[in-house]
Design a protein around this motif. Structure first.
Motif, PDB file in Angstrom:
ATOM      1  N   VAL A 188       0.731  -1.264   0.150  1.00  0.00           N
ATOM      2  CA  VAL A 188      -0.048   0.132   0.151  1.00  0.00           C
ATOM      3  C   VAL A 188       0.811   1.129   0.125  1.00  0.00           C
ATOM      4  O   VAL A 188       1.834   1.347   0.832  1.00  0.00           O
ATOM      5  N   VAL A 189       0.634   2.155  -0.951  1.00  0.00           N
ATOM      6  CA  VAL A 189       1.285   3.438  -1.055  1.00  0.00           C
ATOM      7  C   VAL A 189       0.546   4.493  -1.152  1.00  0.00           C
ATOM      8  O   VAL A 189      -0.390   4.408  -1.841  1.00  0.00           O
ATOM      9  N   GLY A 190       0.745   5.489  -0.456  1.00  0.00           N
ATOM     10  CA  GLY A 190      -0.299   6.615  -0.437  1.00  0.00           C
ATOM     11  C   GLY A 190      -0.051   7.735  -1.191  1.00  0.00           C
ATOM     12  O   GLY A 190       1.345   8.106  -1.371  1.00  0.00           O
ATOM     13  N   LEU A 191      -0.795   8.127  -2.038  1.00  0.00           N
ATOM     14  CA  LEU A 191      -0.667   9.587  -2.580  1.00  0.00           C
ATOM     15  C   LEU A 191      -1.363  10.654  -2.001  1.00  0.00           C
ATOM     16  O   LEU A 191      -2.434  10.440  -1.339  1.00  0.00           O
ATOM     17  N   ALA A 232      -7.789  -6.074  -1.628  1.00  0.00           N
ATOM     18  CA  ALA A 232      -7.443  -6.573  -0.386  1.00  0.00           C
ATOM     19  C   ALA A 232      -8.507  -5.557   0.572  1.00  0.00           C
ATOM     20  O   ALA A 232      -8.644  -4.406   0.109  1.00  0.00           O
ATOM     21  N   SER A 233      -9.061  -6.139   1.528  1.00  0.00           N
ATOM     22  CA  SER A 233     -10.015  -5.156   2.351  1.00  0.00           C
ATOM     23  C   SER A 233      -9.252  -4.520   3.377  1.00  0.00           C
ATOM     24  O   SER A 233      -7.939  -4.966   3.741  1.00  0.00           O
ATOM     25  N   GLY A 234      -9.578  -3.555   3.995  1.00  0.00           N
ATOM     26  CA  GLY A 234      -8.905  -2.917   5.124  1.00  0.00           C
ATOM     27  C   GLY A 234      -7.582  -1.926   4.877  1.00  0.00           C
ATOM     28  O   GLY A 234      -6.927  -1.761   5.733  1.00  0.00           O
ATOM     29  N   THR A 235      -7.352  -1.357   3.591  1.00  0.00           N
ATOM     30  CA  THR A 235      -6.198  -0.908   3.088  1.00  0.00           C
ATOM     31  C   THR A 235      -6.470   0.616   3.316  1.00  0.00           C
ATOM     32  O   THR A 235      -5.482   1.174   3.260  1.00  0.00           O
ATOM     33  N   GLY A 236      -7.438   0.926   3.766  1.00  0.00           N
ATOM     34  CA  GLY A 236      -7.963   2.641   3.782  1.00  0.00           C
ATOM     35  C   GLY A 236      -7.939   3.192   2.505  1.00  0.00           C
ATOM     36  O   GLY A 236      -8.068   4.441   2.353  1.00  0.00           O
ATOM     37  N   ALA A 237      -8.333   2.374   1.398  1.00  0.00           N
ATOM     38  CA  ALA A 237      -8.314   2.952  -0.034  1.00  0.00           C
ATOM     39  C   ALA A 237      -9.840   2.532  -0.398  1.00  0.00           C
ATOM     40  O   ALA A 237      -9.719   2.279  -1.903  1.00  0.00           O
TER      41      ALA A 237
END
Length: 308
Positions: A188-191, A232-237
């Motif tokens: 998971v990489v945030g933008l 996937a679930s629960g990634t915040g996206a």
């Protein structure tokens, strides 16, 4: 989840000094009372994508090292290690480029004791920049550092370089990617986008993505899916798309989500992602190094307020 890889930064007219205990110009004065460094040992290893280490300095070094292999053993000093490398960045292309270089400080056997990342911004075509990268304080119990190597080089057109700090781009928005997280093959990489302008900045939906290879040419055959839950679930996206207006100083976030599963077929790695925050926005190229394995899928989250 653990950090998966390092990241890129902002365009500017001169050499930017990097993260952590990072880089300083090679000719910077150390100030009165500073310890006199040991002689520099020249390094003649070939450049990596236009970047080369020209010398390495180790305090209390033993006799002169081989020019191609770097210095030999050194005693660590209390506090600042006194270990640094001088480097050069040469742009032999036809447009100004911003470079992000990951340096590894290693033992004689190649074990990495620490990393430092340097961003060199706006290197004009045909020009060369010089600087140095310092190890700073070595972690307690670490083995002696004897060499410095270039582990990774990312370079993007200066006009598309991410901007986390510095002057506000003409677009009125800064966009960058964070270091990301990884666990059990999930990445998971945030933008992140900040309205650094003086007027409202409106977003609606998902950032547009173009996947690019090491030559910044399009990568085909990867499905870009809306929502992190597609991977996937629960990634915040996982939030649904909705109109979002950022006041000056406010920020929004999205996210890139993938798995690095490798089964049958050829693994795919995507070093560069060109991001368009909204229709008509100037593109920004980030370097998340997507190790997609053989999955052929990448999830992208909708823009949401950063405090959600």
């Amino acid at each position: 989840m653990r950090s998966s890889r390092p990241r890129l930064f902002a365009p500017a007219a001169a050499l930017l000094l990097a993260t952590a205990c990072g880089a300083v110009p090679a000719d910077q004065d150390h100030g009165a009372g500073a310890a006199v460094p040991a002689p520099r040992a020249p390094v003649t290893d070939p450049p990596v994508d236009g970047v080369r280490i020209t010398s390495v300095t180790l305090p209390a070094a033993s006799p002169a090292p081989s020019a191609t292999r770097g210095p030999v053993h050194a005693d660590r000093l209390p506090g600042d290690s006194g270990i640094f490398a001088a480097y050069q960045v040469a742009n032999d292309g036809g447009e100004a480029m911003t470079y992000t270089v990951l340096f590894a400080f290693t033992t004689d056997t190649g074990e990495v004791m620490d990393h430092r990342e340097v961003t060199v911004s706006g290197v004009a075509p045909g020009s060369t920049r010089s600087g140095r990268v310092d190890l700073g304080v070595l972690a307690p119990g670490a083995s002696p550092v004897t060499r410095v190597k270039i582990e990774k080089v990312g370079k993007v057109p200066a006009a598309e370089a991410p901007a986390r700090t510095g002057g506000c781009p003409a677009s009125g928005a800064r966009l960058w990617a964070d270091d990301g997280d990884a666990a059990m093959g999930l990445r998971v990489v945030g933008l992140h986008l900040e309205n650094c302008g003086k007027t409202d900045y409106t977003l609606d939906g998902y950032p547009r993505l173009s996947l690019l290879d090491e030559n910044r040419e399009p990568v085909h055959g990867i499905r870009i899916l809306h929502g992190g839950a597609a991977i996937a679930s629960g990634t915040g996206a996982d939030a649904p798309p909705a109109p979002l207006t950022l006041k000056p100083g406010q920020t929004a976030r999205s996210g890139l989500v993938w798995r690095n599963t490798t089964l049958a077929g050829t693994s795919v790695t995507v070093p560069y992602v060109r991001v368009v925050a909204r229709p008509g926005a100037a593109p920004v190229t980030v370097t998340p190094y997507l190790d997609l394995g053989t999955t052929g899928r990448l999830g992208v989250g909708a823009w949401v307020p950063a405090d959600r």
